[in-house]
Design a protein around this motif. Structure first.
Motif, PDB file in Angstrom:
ATOM      1  N   CYS A  34     -10.463   1.487   2.242  1.00  0.00           N
ATOM      2  CA  CYS A  34      -9.296   2.357   2.077  1.00  0.00           C
ATOM      3  C   CYS A  34      -8.673   2.696   3.427  1.00  0.00           C
ATOM      4  N   CYS A  50      -6.838  -0.245   4.772  1.00  0.00           N
ATOM      5  CA  CYS A  50      -5.530  -0.379   4.125  1.00  0.00           C
ATOM      6  C   CYS A  50      -4.515   0.596   4.728  1.00  0.00           C
ATOM      7  N   ALA A  94      -5.628   1.390  -2.349  1.00  0.00           N
ATOM      8  CA  ALA A  94      -6.543   0.410  -1.755  1.00  0.00           C
ATOM      9  C   ALA A  94      -7.697   0.078  -2.688  1.00  0.00           C
TER      10      ALA A  94
END
Length: 160
Positions: free
Chosen positions: A93, A96, A77
Protein backbone atom coordinates in the motif's frame (compact mmCIF):
# COMPACT_ATOMS: atom_id res chain seq x y z
CA UNK A 1 -37.59 -18.85 33.56
CA UNK A 2 -39.75 -15.83 34.41
CA UNK A 3 -36.76 -13.93 35.78
CA UNK A 4 -34.79 -14.37 32.57
CA UNK A 5 -37.63 -13.05 30.42
CA UNK A 6 -37.81 -9.90 32.56
CA UNK A 7 -34.24 -8.94 31.66
CA UNK A 8 -35.23 -7.78 28.16
CA UNK A 9 -36.55 -4.22 28.12
CA UNK A 10 -38.35 -2.29 25.44
CA UNK A 11 -36.96 1.23 25.23
CA UNK A 12 -38.68 3.86 23.10
CA UNK A 13 -36.67 6.73 21.74
CA UNK A 14 -38.20 9.83 20.26
CA UNK A 15 -36.50 11.19 17.20
CA UNK A 16 -37.12 13.72 14.47
CA UNK A 17 -40.61 14.00 13.02
CA UNK A 18 -42.03 12.44 16.19
CA UNK A 19 -41.24 8.95 14.99
CA UNK A 20 -40.17 6.41 17.52
CA UNK A 21 -38.22 3.25 17.31
CA UNK A 22 -37.73 0.60 19.89
CA UNK A 23 -34.58 -1.21 20.82
CA UNK A 24 -34.14 -4.33 22.82
CA UNK A 25 -31.40 -4.29 25.39
CA UNK A 26 -29.87 -7.72 25.66
CA UNK A 27 -27.98 -8.26 28.88
CA UNK A 28 -26.75 -11.65 27.74
CA UNK A 29 -24.37 -10.30 25.10
CA UNK A 30 -20.80 -10.72 26.25
CA UNK A 31 -18.83 -7.58 27.04
CA UNK A 32 -16.48 -6.42 24.29
CA UNK A 33 -13.24 -8.31 24.44
CA UNK A 34 -10.49 -6.17 25.96
CA UNK A 35 -8.02 -7.46 23.37
CA UNK A 36 -10.32 -6.39 20.54
CA UNK A 37 -10.61 -2.89 22.02
CA UNK A 38 -6.82 -2.64 22.30
CA UNK A 39 -6.47 -3.72 18.67
CA UNK A 40 -8.97 -1.06 17.60
CA UNK A 41 -7.02 1.57 19.54
CA UNK A 42 -3.84 0.40 17.81
CA UNK A 43 -5.50 0.70 14.40
CA UNK A 44 -6.82 4.16 15.24
CA UNK A 45 -3.39 5.43 16.27
CA UNK A 46 -1.75 3.64 13.32
CA UNK A 47 -4.22 5.31 10.94
CA UNK A 48 -3.55 8.74 12.46
CA UNK A 49 0.21 8.25 12.06
CA UNK A 50 -0.35 7.07 8.51
CA UNK A 51 -2.18 10.30 7.63
CA UNK A 52 0.68 12.31 9.19
CA UNK A 53 3.09 10.32 7.01
CA UNK A 54 0.99 11.07 3.91
CA UNK A 55 1.07 14.79 4.69
CA UNK A 56 4.87 14.74 5.10
CA UNK A 57 5.33 12.80 1.86
CA UNK A 58 3.09 15.28 0.01
CA UNK A 59 5.06 18.19 1.44
CA UNK A 60 8.35 16.54 0.39
CA UNK A 61 7.06 15.95 -3.13
CA UNK A 62 6.35 19.63 -3.68
CA UNK A 63 3.26 18.88 -5.74
CA UNK A 64 -0.22 20.01 -4.81
CA UNK A 65 -1.87 16.70 -4.06
CA UNK A 66 -4.80 16.25 -1.71
CA UNK A 67 -4.48 13.87 1.21
CA UNK A 68 -7.77 12.34 0.06
CA UNK A 69 -6.12 11.29 -3.21
CA UNK A 70 -3.26 9.63 -1.34
CA UNK A 71 -5.72 7.85 0.97
CA UNK A 72 -7.58 6.54 -2.09
CA UNK A 73 -4.32 5.32 -3.61
CA UNK A 74 -3.44 3.57 -0.34
CA UNK A 75 -6.86 1.93 0.01
CA UNK A 76 -7.09 0.93 -3.66
CA UNK A 77 -3.68 -0.75 -3.46
CA UNK A 78 -5.28 -3.76 -1.83
CA UNK A 79 -6.96 -4.60 -5.13
CA UNK A 80 -3.59 -5.20 -6.80
CA UNK A 81 -1.88 -6.90 -3.88
CA UNK A 82 -0.60 -10.44 -4.49
CA UNK A 83 -0.82 -12.61 -1.36
CA UNK A 84 2.20 -14.83 -1.91
CA UNK A 85 4.65 -12.06 -2.69
CA UNK A 86 7.67 -10.99 -0.69
CA UNK A 87 5.90 -7.81 0.49
CA UNK A 88 3.25 -7.31 3.14
CA UNK A 89 -0.01 -5.54 2.42
CA UNK A 90 1.23 -2.55 4.41
CA UNK A 91 4.40 -2.35 2.33
CA UNK A 92 2.48 -2.73 -0.92
CA UNK A 93 0.00 0.00 0.00
CA UNK A 94 2.82 2.41 0.84
CA UNK A 95 4.59 1.47 -2.40
CA UNK A 96 1.41 2.36 -4.28
CA UNK A 97 1.39 5.73 -2.51
CA UNK A 98 5.01 6.24 -3.60
CA UNK A 99 4.02 5.31 -7.15
CA UNK A 100 1.05 7.69 -7.05
CA UNK A 101 3.29 10.54 -5.90
CA UNK A 102 5.83 9.69 -8.63
CA UNK A 103 3.03 9.82 -11.17
CA UNK A 104 1.88 13.19 -9.86
CA UNK A 105 5.48 14.48 -10.08
CA UNK A 106 5.78 12.99 -13.60
CA UNK A 107 8.84 11.01 -12.53
CA UNK A 108 7.24 7.67 -13.37
CA UNK A 109 4.54 6.43 -15.67
CA UNK A 110 4.13 2.91 -14.26
CA UNK A 111 0.68 1.77 -13.20
CA UNK A 112 2.12 -0.46 -10.48
CA UNK A 113 5.01 0.18 -8.13
CA UNK A 114 8.44 -0.97 -9.23
CA UNK A 115 10.99 -2.72 -6.99
CA UNK A 116 12.61 0.59 -6.03
CA UNK A 117 9.30 2.03 -4.85
CA UNK A 118 8.66 -1.12 -2.82
CA UNK A 119 12.11 -0.77 -1.24
CA UNK A 120 11.38 2.91 -0.50
CA UNK A 121 8.06 1.88 1.03
CA UNK A 122 9.81 -0.54 3.39
CA UNK A 123 12.15 2.28 4.44
CA UNK A 124 9.20 4.68 4.87
CA UNK A 125 7.44 2.25 7.17
CA UNK A 126 10.52 2.05 9.37
CA UNK A 127 11.21 5.79 9.20
CA UNK A 128 7.67 6.74 10.23
CA UNK A 129 7.27 3.80 12.65
CA UNK A 130 4.43 2.32 10.61
CA UNK A 131 5.63 -1.24 10.45
CA UNK A 132 2.29 -2.83 11.36
CA UNK A 133 0.75 -5.71 9.49
CA UNK A 134 -2.96 -5.87 8.84
CA UNK A 135 -5.12 -8.26 6.88
CA UNK A 136 -7.39 -5.77 5.18
CA UNK A 137 -7.35 -2.02 4.59
CA UNK A 138 -10.88 -1.86 6.00
CA UNK A 139 -9.41 -2.56 9.45
CA UNK A 140 -7.85 0.89 9.33
CA UNK A 141 -9.55 4.16 10.13
CA UNK A 142 -8.82 5.92 6.86
CA UNK A 143 -11.56 7.95 5.33
CA UNK A 144 -11.65 10.59 2.63
CA UNK A 145 -13.78 13.70 3.10
CA UNK A 146 -16.28 12.34 0.59
CA UNK A 147 -16.63 9.08 2.57
CA UNK A 148 -17.04 11.04 5.81
CA UNK A 149 -19.81 13.13 4.29
CA UNK A 150 -21.54 10.02 2.93
CA UNK A 151 -21.42 8.35 6.35
CA UNK A 152 -22.84 11.47 8.01
CA UNK A 153 -25.63 11.68 5.46
CA UNK A 154 -26.52 8.00 5.79
CA UNK A 155 -26.50 8.28 9.60
CA UNK A 156 -28.87 11.25 9.49
CA UNK A 157 -31.16 9.62 6.92
CA UNK A 158 -32.10 6.93 9.42
CA UNK A 159 -34.22 9.49 11.27
CA UNK A 160 -36.36 10.53 8.31
Amino acid sequence: MDKINKLDFDISLSSRLNKSESKIVDFFNPKPDAEKIENEEEYVSFSAELVKCFKKKIKESGKRVRVDSVIKAYKNAQDTFVLNSDTTLSEWCMACVNNFLSLSERKSFNLEPNKFQVADAKEDLKKYDLDKNFENVSQLYLETREESIQHAISANCRYF
